[in-house]
Structures are given as C-alpha cells and as structure tokens.
Scaffold this motif. Structure first.
Motif, short mmCIF file in Angstrom:
data_model
loop_
_atom_site.label_atom_id
_atom_site.label_comp_id
_atom_site.label_asym_id
_atom_site.label_seq_id
_atom_site.Cartn_x
_atom_site.Cartn_y
_atom_site.Cartn_z
N UNK A 2 -37.67 50.70 -1.94
CA UNK A 2 -37.94 52.13 -1.78
C UNK A 2 -36.75 53.00 -1.36
N UNK A 3 -35.69 52.41 -0.85
CA UNK A 3 -34.53 53.20 -0.42
C UNK A 3 -33.28 52.93 -1.24
N UNK A 4 -33.36 52.05 -2.21
CA UNK A 4 -32.16 51.67 -2.97
C UNK A 4 -31.47 52.87 -3.60
N UNK A 5 -32.24 53.82 -4.11
CA UNK A 5 -31.66 54.98 -4.80
C UNK A 5 -30.88 55.89 -3.87
N UNK A 6 -31.04 55.71 -2.54
CA UNK A 6 -30.33 56.53 -1.56
C UNK A 6 -29.15 55.81 -0.93
N UNK A 19 -24.59 61.10 -5.03
CA UNK A 19 -24.70 60.44 -3.74
C UNK A 19 -23.37 60.44 -3.00
N UNK A 20 -23.41 60.71 -1.72
CA UNK A 20 -22.22 60.65 -0.87
C UNK A 20 -21.78 59.19 -0.75
N UNK A 21 -20.56 58.89 -1.17
CA UNK A 21 -20.05 57.52 -1.13
C UNK A 21 -19.05 57.32 -0.01
N UNK A 22 -18.95 58.31 0.87
CA UNK A 22 -18.09 58.19 2.04
C UNK A 22 -18.62 57.05 2.90
N UNK A 23 -17.75 56.26 3.46
CA UNK A 23 -18.18 55.14 4.30
C UNK A 23 -18.43 53.86 3.54
N UNK A 24 -18.01 53.82 2.26
CA UNK A 24 -18.15 52.61 1.42
C UNK A 24 -16.77 52.31 0.84
N UNK A 25 -16.15 51.22 1.33
CA UNK A 25 -14.78 50.90 0.93
C UNK A 25 -14.71 49.54 0.25
N UNK A 26 -14.07 49.50 -0.90
CA UNK A 26 -13.83 48.24 -1.60
C UNK A 26 -12.92 47.38 -0.75
N UNK A 27 -13.23 46.08 -0.68
CA UNK A 27 -12.38 45.11 0.00
C UNK A 27 -11.75 44.19 -1.06
N UNK A 28 -10.65 44.62 -1.67
CA UNK A 28 -10.04 43.82 -2.73
C UNK A 28 -9.50 42.48 -2.25
N UNK A 29 -9.36 42.32 -0.95
CA UNK A 29 -8.88 41.06 -0.38
C UNK A 29 -9.98 40.00 -0.27
N UNK A 30 -11.23 40.38 -0.56
CA UNK A 30 -12.36 39.47 -0.45
C UNK A 30 -13.08 39.37 -1.79
N UNK A 31 -13.21 38.17 -2.31
CA UNK A 31 -13.88 37.99 -3.61
C UNK A 31 -14.89 36.85 -3.51
N UNK A 32 -16.17 37.20 -3.64
CA UNK A 32 -17.20 36.18 -3.66
C UNK A 32 -17.13 35.40 -4.96
N UNK A 33 -17.41 34.12 -4.86
CA UNK A 33 -17.37 33.24 -6.02
C UNK A 33 -18.78 32.96 -6.52
N UNK A 34 -18.93 32.70 -7.82
CA UNK A 34 -20.24 32.28 -8.32
C UNK A 34 -20.68 31.01 -7.59
#
Length: 168
Positions: free
Chosen positions: A117-121, A151-166
């Motif tokens: 119910x909150x995913x769109x926000x 949507x305001x995307x402030x406060x969401x930062x990519x962490x290119x130093x971290x990569x999850x593996x399959x």
C-alpha cells in the motif's frame, strides 16, 4: 508470476544481511531469481526514533507455484533468520522484507495488502526497482518510472561500492 520484494537493513552488518537475504529467499524451491538492484543508502522514514541510515535493494523473482501467502511466509521466515524483532513501528531493524507485488494480484487482506500500500510513495523502493526493470508497473498505480517522476528522491543515494550478487 513476477514477484517484487524490497529489502532493507539498518542494524548490524547491513550489506551482509541484504546479501544473506537474497541468498535465503531463493534457496528453497518455488521462487526463481530474476534480478537484484544496486544497493542504495537511504534516510529512515516514518518518524522517531532516531536511527542509522538503511541499505535498501529490490529483488525480482518469478514463481509458477507459490501464492502470495507462501511468499509472505518465506519473507517473514528470512526476516526472523536474520534476527528481525518487531518492537516498534518504523523502528530500526536487522532486516525488512516487504512483498511489493505478486503478479497483477490485488488484495485488501490486512496481513498482506497487494500491491504494497505504500510502495508508490517510497523512493527507496521505486528507485532501485526502476534500475532493474525500466518497464515496471505497479498494479493499480501505473508505471514505476511515472511514479518516480513526481516523487522526491532526496535521501536516496546509490552505493556503487556495494554490489549484491545473485543467489548461489
């Protein structure tokens, strides 16, 4: 059916917990791995208490045999395996696994509302999801890209130093 799960952690070893969750979610039969997003660091939402930033990611899977209840049970079991304790709403957590959508199913069940119910926000869900599925659509809400544009995307930062593996 496509299954979208959002992962978050802000207690303990956040990255290792997210990787462990990816592995555990796809360890049992019935849910096949499709993709995992980049990791994002995000500010907590929802108010008090003061807490550490989250690491967030989205995983996409497919199932031909599991229903929404089984997916929820698997998600809760994985949370529990990583020490999730539900002490206060919006509080810190070792692991949060939210079922965002299961195919195009829609449900008002209080234990599992679909789509979430909150995913769109939530930029911390939509930003990583859009990275792995540019054509993603949230049932009843529309395209993820369209929702992100307003949507305001402030406060969401990519962490290119971290990569999850399959999963293994």
């Amino acid at each position: 059916m496509k299954v979208v799960l959002a992962l978050g952690s802000n207690v303990g070893h956040r990255f290792e917990t997210l990787q462990g969750a990816v592995d555990a979610l796809f360890d049992a039969p019935g849910l096949d791995f499709v993709a995992v997003s980049p990791v994002y660091e995000t500010e907590p939402v929802g108010g008090p208490p003061d807490q550490r930033n989250y690491f967030n990611a989205v995983v996409v899977g497919r199932t031909m045999t599991l229903g929404p209840r089984a997916i929820l049970e698997r998600s809760l079991s994985v949370e529990s395996a990583f020490g999730r304790v539900r002490e206060e709403p919006w509080g810190p957590r070792t692991l949060d696994v939210d079922v965002i959508m299961v195919g195009d199913l829609m449900s008002d069940d209080p234990e599992l509302t679909l789509p979430h119910p909150l995913a769109h926000e939530r930029a911390f869900v939509l930003v990583p999801w859009a990275q792995i599925d540019r054509e993603a659509v949230l049932p009843g809400r529309g395209s993820v890209a369209g929702m992100l544009s307003g949507l305001d995307q402030k406060g969401v930062w990519l962490r290119p130093d971290l990569a999850l593996q399959p999963p293994d």
